[in-house]
Design a protein around this motif. Structure first.
Motif, PDB file in Angstrom:
ATOM      1  N   ARG A  44     123.626  87.704  71.879  1.00  0.00           N
ATOM      2  CA  ARG A  44     124.677  87.051  72.530  1.00  0.00           C
ATOM      3  C   ARG A  44     125.643  88.023  73.526  1.00  0.00           C
ATOM      4  O   ARG A  44     125.798  89.136  72.990  1.00  0.00           O
ATOM      5  CB  ARG A  44     125.583  86.525  71.248  1.00  0.00           C
ATOM      6  CG  ARG A  44     126.810  85.778  71.424  1.00  0.00           C
ATOM      7  CD  ARG A  44     127.566  85.537  69.983  1.00  0.00           C
ATOM      8  NE  ARG A  44     128.688  84.883  70.348  1.00  0.00           N
ATOM      9  CZ  ARG A  44     129.811  85.012  69.417  1.00  0.00           C
ATOM     10  NH1 ARG A  44     129.697  85.590  68.492  1.00  0.00           N
ATOM     11  NH2 ARG A  44     130.927  84.259  69.517  1.00  0.00           N
ATOM     12  N   GLN A  69     124.066  81.390  84.135  1.00  0.00           N
ATOM     13  CA  GLN A  69     123.653  80.296  83.730  1.00  0.00           C
ATOM     14  C   GLN A  69     122.788  79.591  84.556  1.00  0.00           C
ATOM     15  O   GLN A  69     121.993  78.837  84.291  1.00  0.00           O
ATOM     16  CB  GLN A  69     124.888  79.635  83.187  1.00  0.00           C
ATOM     17  CG  GLN A  69     125.308  80.173  81.618  1.00  0.00           C
ATOM     18  CD  GLN A  69     126.686  79.343  81.227  1.00  0.00           C
ATOM     19  OE1 GLN A  69     126.599  78.178  81.211  1.00  0.00           O
ATOM     20  NE2 GLN A  69     127.726  80.232  81.003  1.00  0.00           N
ATOM     21  N   GLY A  72     119.655  80.315  85.446  1.00  0.00           N
ATOM     22  CA  GLY A  72     118.688  79.957  84.333  1.00  0.00           C
ATOM     23  C   GLY A  72     118.524  81.091  83.180  1.00  0.00           C
ATOM     24  O   GLY A  72     117.387  81.265  82.364  1.00  0.00           O
ATOM     25  N   LEU A  74     120.776  82.242  81.101  1.00  0.00           N
ATOM     26  CA  LEU A  74     121.903  82.430  79.876  1.00  0.00           C
ATOM     27  C   LEU A  74     121.879  81.108  79.638  1.00  0.00           C
ATOM     28  O   LEU A  74     121.876  80.101  80.474  1.00  0.00           O
ATOM     29  CB  LEU A  74     123.216  82.862  80.199  1.00  0.00           C
ATOM     30  CG  LEU A  74     123.348  84.344  80.620  1.00  0.00           C
ATOM     31  CD1 LEU A  74     124.777  84.871  80.971  1.00  0.00           C
ATOM     32  CD2 LEU A  74     122.556  85.329  79.671  1.00  0.00           C
ATOM     33  N   ASP A  75     121.968  80.834  78.184  1.00  0.00           N
ATOM     34  CA  ASP A  75     122.421  79.458  77.631  1.00  0.00           C
ATOM     35  C   ASP A  75     124.060  79.516  77.100  1.00  0.00           C
ATOM     36  O   ASP A  75     124.135  80.444  76.461  1.00  0.00           O
ATOM     37  CB  ASP A  75     121.455  79.313  76.647  1.00  0.00           C
ATOM     38  CG  ASP A  75     120.174  78.676  77.183  1.00  0.00           C
ATOM     39  OD1 ASP A  75     120.210  77.902  78.083  1.00  0.00           O
ATOM     40  OD2 ASP A  75     119.063  78.484  76.477  1.00  0.00           O
ATOM     41  N   ALA A  76     124.575  78.634  77.482  1.00  0.00           N
ATOM     42  CA  ALA A  76     125.917  78.375  76.734  1.00  0.00           C
ATOM     43  C   ALA A  76     125.784  77.778  75.347  1.00  0.00           C
ATOM     44  O   ALA A  76     124.962  76.610  75.264  1.00  0.00           O
ATOM     45  CB  ALA A  76     126.686  77.580  77.690  1.00  0.00           C
ATOM     46  N   GLU A  77     126.370  78.176  74.459  1.00  0.00           N
ATOM     47  CA  GLU A  77     126.710  77.521  73.291  1.00  0.00           C
ATOM     48  C   GLU A  77     127.945  77.174  72.932  1.00  0.00           C
ATOM     49  O   GLU A  77     129.063  78.253  73.035  1.00  0.00           O
ATOM     50  CB  GLU A  77     126.199  78.407  72.133  1.00  0.00           C
ATOM     51  CG  GLU A  77     124.697  78.919  72.318  1.00  0.00           C
ATOM     52  CD  GLU A  77     124.051  79.818  71.101  1.00  0.00           C
ATOM     53  OE1 GLU A  77     125.114  80.553  70.346  1.00  0.00           O
ATOM     54  OE2 GLU A  77     122.787  79.808  70.835  1.00  0.00           O
ATOM     55  N   VAL A  82     127.760  82.645  75.177  1.00  0.00           N
ATOM     56  CA  VAL A  82     126.500  82.502  75.711  1.00  0.00           C
ATOM     57  C   VAL A  82     125.336  83.435  75.013  1.00  0.00           C
ATOM     58  O   VAL A  82     125.759  84.349  74.706  1.00  0.00           O
ATOM     59  CB  VAL A  82     126.404  82.913  77.351  1.00  0.00           C
ATOM     60  CG1 VAL A  82     127.287  81.966  78.055  1.00  0.00           C
ATOM     61  CG2 VAL A  82     126.876  84.400  77.401  1.00  0.00           C
ATOM     62  N   ARG A  83     124.053  83.225  75.288  1.00  0.00           N
ATOM     63  CA  ARG A  83     123.085  83.646  74.815  1.00  0.00           C
ATOM     64  C   ARG A  83     122.124  84.219  75.719  1.00  0.00           C
ATOM     65  O   ARG A  83     121.825  83.234  76.800  1.00  0.00           O
ATOM     66  CB  ARG A  83     122.278  83.324  73.601  1.00  0.00           C
ATOM     67  CG  ARG A  83     122.908  83.278  72.349  1.00  0.00           C
ATOM     68  CD  ARG A  83     122.381  82.964  71.001  1.00  0.00           C
ATOM     69  NE  ARG A  83     123.182  82.942  69.854  1.00  0.00           N
ATOM     70  CZ  ARG A  83     123.471  83.911  69.117  1.00  0.00           C
ATOM     71  NH1 ARG A  83     123.010  85.094  69.385  1.00  0.00           N
ATOM     72  NH2 ARG A  83     124.107  83.901  68.135  1.00  0.00           N
ATOM     73  N   ARG A  85     118.388  83.976  77.482  1.00  0.00           N
ATOM     74  CA  ARG A  85     117.200  82.936  77.315  1.00  0.00           C
ATOM     75  C   ARG A  85     116.108  83.750  77.422  1.00  0.00           C
ATOM     76  O   ARG A  85     115.900  84.777  77.847  1.00  0.00           O
ATOM     77  CB  ARG A  85     117.288  81.866  78.535  1.00  0.00           C
ATOM     78  CG  ARG A  85     118.379  80.798  78.156  1.00  0.00           C
ATOM     79  CD  ARG A  85     118.079  79.927  79.748  1.00  0.00           C
ATOM     80  NE  ARG A  85     116.744  79.010  79.346  1.00  0.00           N
ATOM     81  CZ  ARG A  85     115.867  78.894  80.294  1.00  0.00           C
ATOM     82  NH1 ARG A  85     116.026  79.336  81.385  1.00  0.00           N
ATOM     83  NH2 ARG A  85     114.913  78.275  79.839  1.00  0.00           N
ATOM     84  N   GLU A  91     107.881  78.668  83.132  1.00  0.00           N
ATOM     85  CA  GLU A  91     109.069  78.670  84.027  1.00  0.00           C
ATOM     86  C   GLU A  91     108.895  79.768  85.212  1.00  0.00           C
ATOM     87  O   GLU A  91     109.330  79.802  86.164  1.00  0.00           O
ATOM     88  CB  GLU A  91     110.410  79.249  83.012  1.00  0.00           C
ATOM     89  CG  GLU A  91     111.462  78.927  83.680  1.00  0.00           C
ATOM     90  CD  GLU A  91     112.820  78.959  82.842  1.00  0.00           C
ATOM     91  OE1 GLU A  91     113.907  78.759  83.247  1.00  0.00           O
ATOM     92  OE2 GLU A  91     112.509  79.131  81.484  1.00  0.00           O
TER      93      GLU A  91
END
Length: 246
Positions: A44, A69, A72, A74-77, A82-83, A85, A91
């Motif tokens: 995180r 993000q 591609g 990082l992922d937003a929560e 963010v975390r 990926r 991919e």
């Protein structure tokens, strides 16, 4: 190991980086942290904490996180930041396929504009070879990206260059090292036929370059999903019974 992130260049510094917008500086520092392993998949990244560490406001950190993000990475929560990926082989293959198409188009224009002058490409190839000799995989990857960027830039197509750069080629290239694991000297030598094709102004150079890029996707396809080779060896050289091949 957790590597500290150096602070952005102070606004009054005479270093050229001081003229780079703060958001871009923070983005560069975040990318460096991803490349050197400070942040691993699943980790995180807390906007407020990072802003305090860098001694900047949260606005440029938020801008940088959104940019990553978009790439591609990082992922937003919701309500949790963010975390990082986890990037899978499928991919990576998709990125190489898009990259190959863009570079083929670029090469078809670049070969005319370069008119057989491969001086700059030679320089990057020499740096790749030097990095390979030093066992510097990260350095070789970066010089390899610079080699390909020269070709895209030589196309004279600004939209194509911006699209190519928007893929975050350096980051994906470094990430692919963990999946494809090319031999350093082999990877450096792979670029020599491309230089020769540009030198002789080969009309098929676009196809050659696309095949060169796609070869890395093929290497990933050939790697067993469980990390074992056909003789039962794992990627680290172990056999199923615990023996090592080395």
């Amino acid at each position: 190991m957790n590597h500290p992130v150096p602070p952005p260049t102070p606004a009054g510094d005479t270093d050229p980086l001081s003229r780079v917008p703060l958001g871009e500086q923070v983005r560069g520092l975040l990318l460096e942290g991803l490349l050197n392993g400070r942040w691993q998949p699943g980790d995180r990244i807390v906007e407020r904490r990072l802003a305090a560490e860098l001694n900047v406001s949260q606005a440029p950190v938020r801008e940088a996180l959104r940019a990553l993000q978009t790439l591609g990475l990082l992922d937003a929560e919701p309500n949790r930041g963010v975390r990082v990926r986890a990037i899978g082989p499928a991919e990576l293959r998709e990125v190489y396929q898009v990259r190959a198409a863009l570079e083929r188009l670029a090469a078809e224009s670049a070969v005319v504009r370069l008119a057989g002058d491969t001086t700059v490409l030679e320089r990057h190839a020499e740096r790749m070879a030097a990095a390979a000799a030093a066992g510097d995989a990260l350095g070789q990857a970066r010089h390899g990206v610079a080699f390909h960027r020269e070709i895209v830039a030589a196309s004279g197509n600004g939209t194509l260059l911006r699209t190519w750069e928007g893929l975050g080629i350096e980051v994906w290239t470094v990430l692919s090292l963990h999946e494809v694991r090319p031999e350093l000297h082999e990877n450096a030598a792979d670029h020599r036929p491309l230089i020769e094709a540009f030198r002789r102004q080969d009309p098929a150079v676009g196809r050659l370059l696309a095949e060169h890029v796609l070869e890395y996707a093929r290497r990933e396809d050939a790697r067993p999903e469980d990390g074992r080779h056909e003789d039962g060896r794992h990627e680290d050289g172990r056999h199923e019974d615990g023996r090592r091949s080395d």
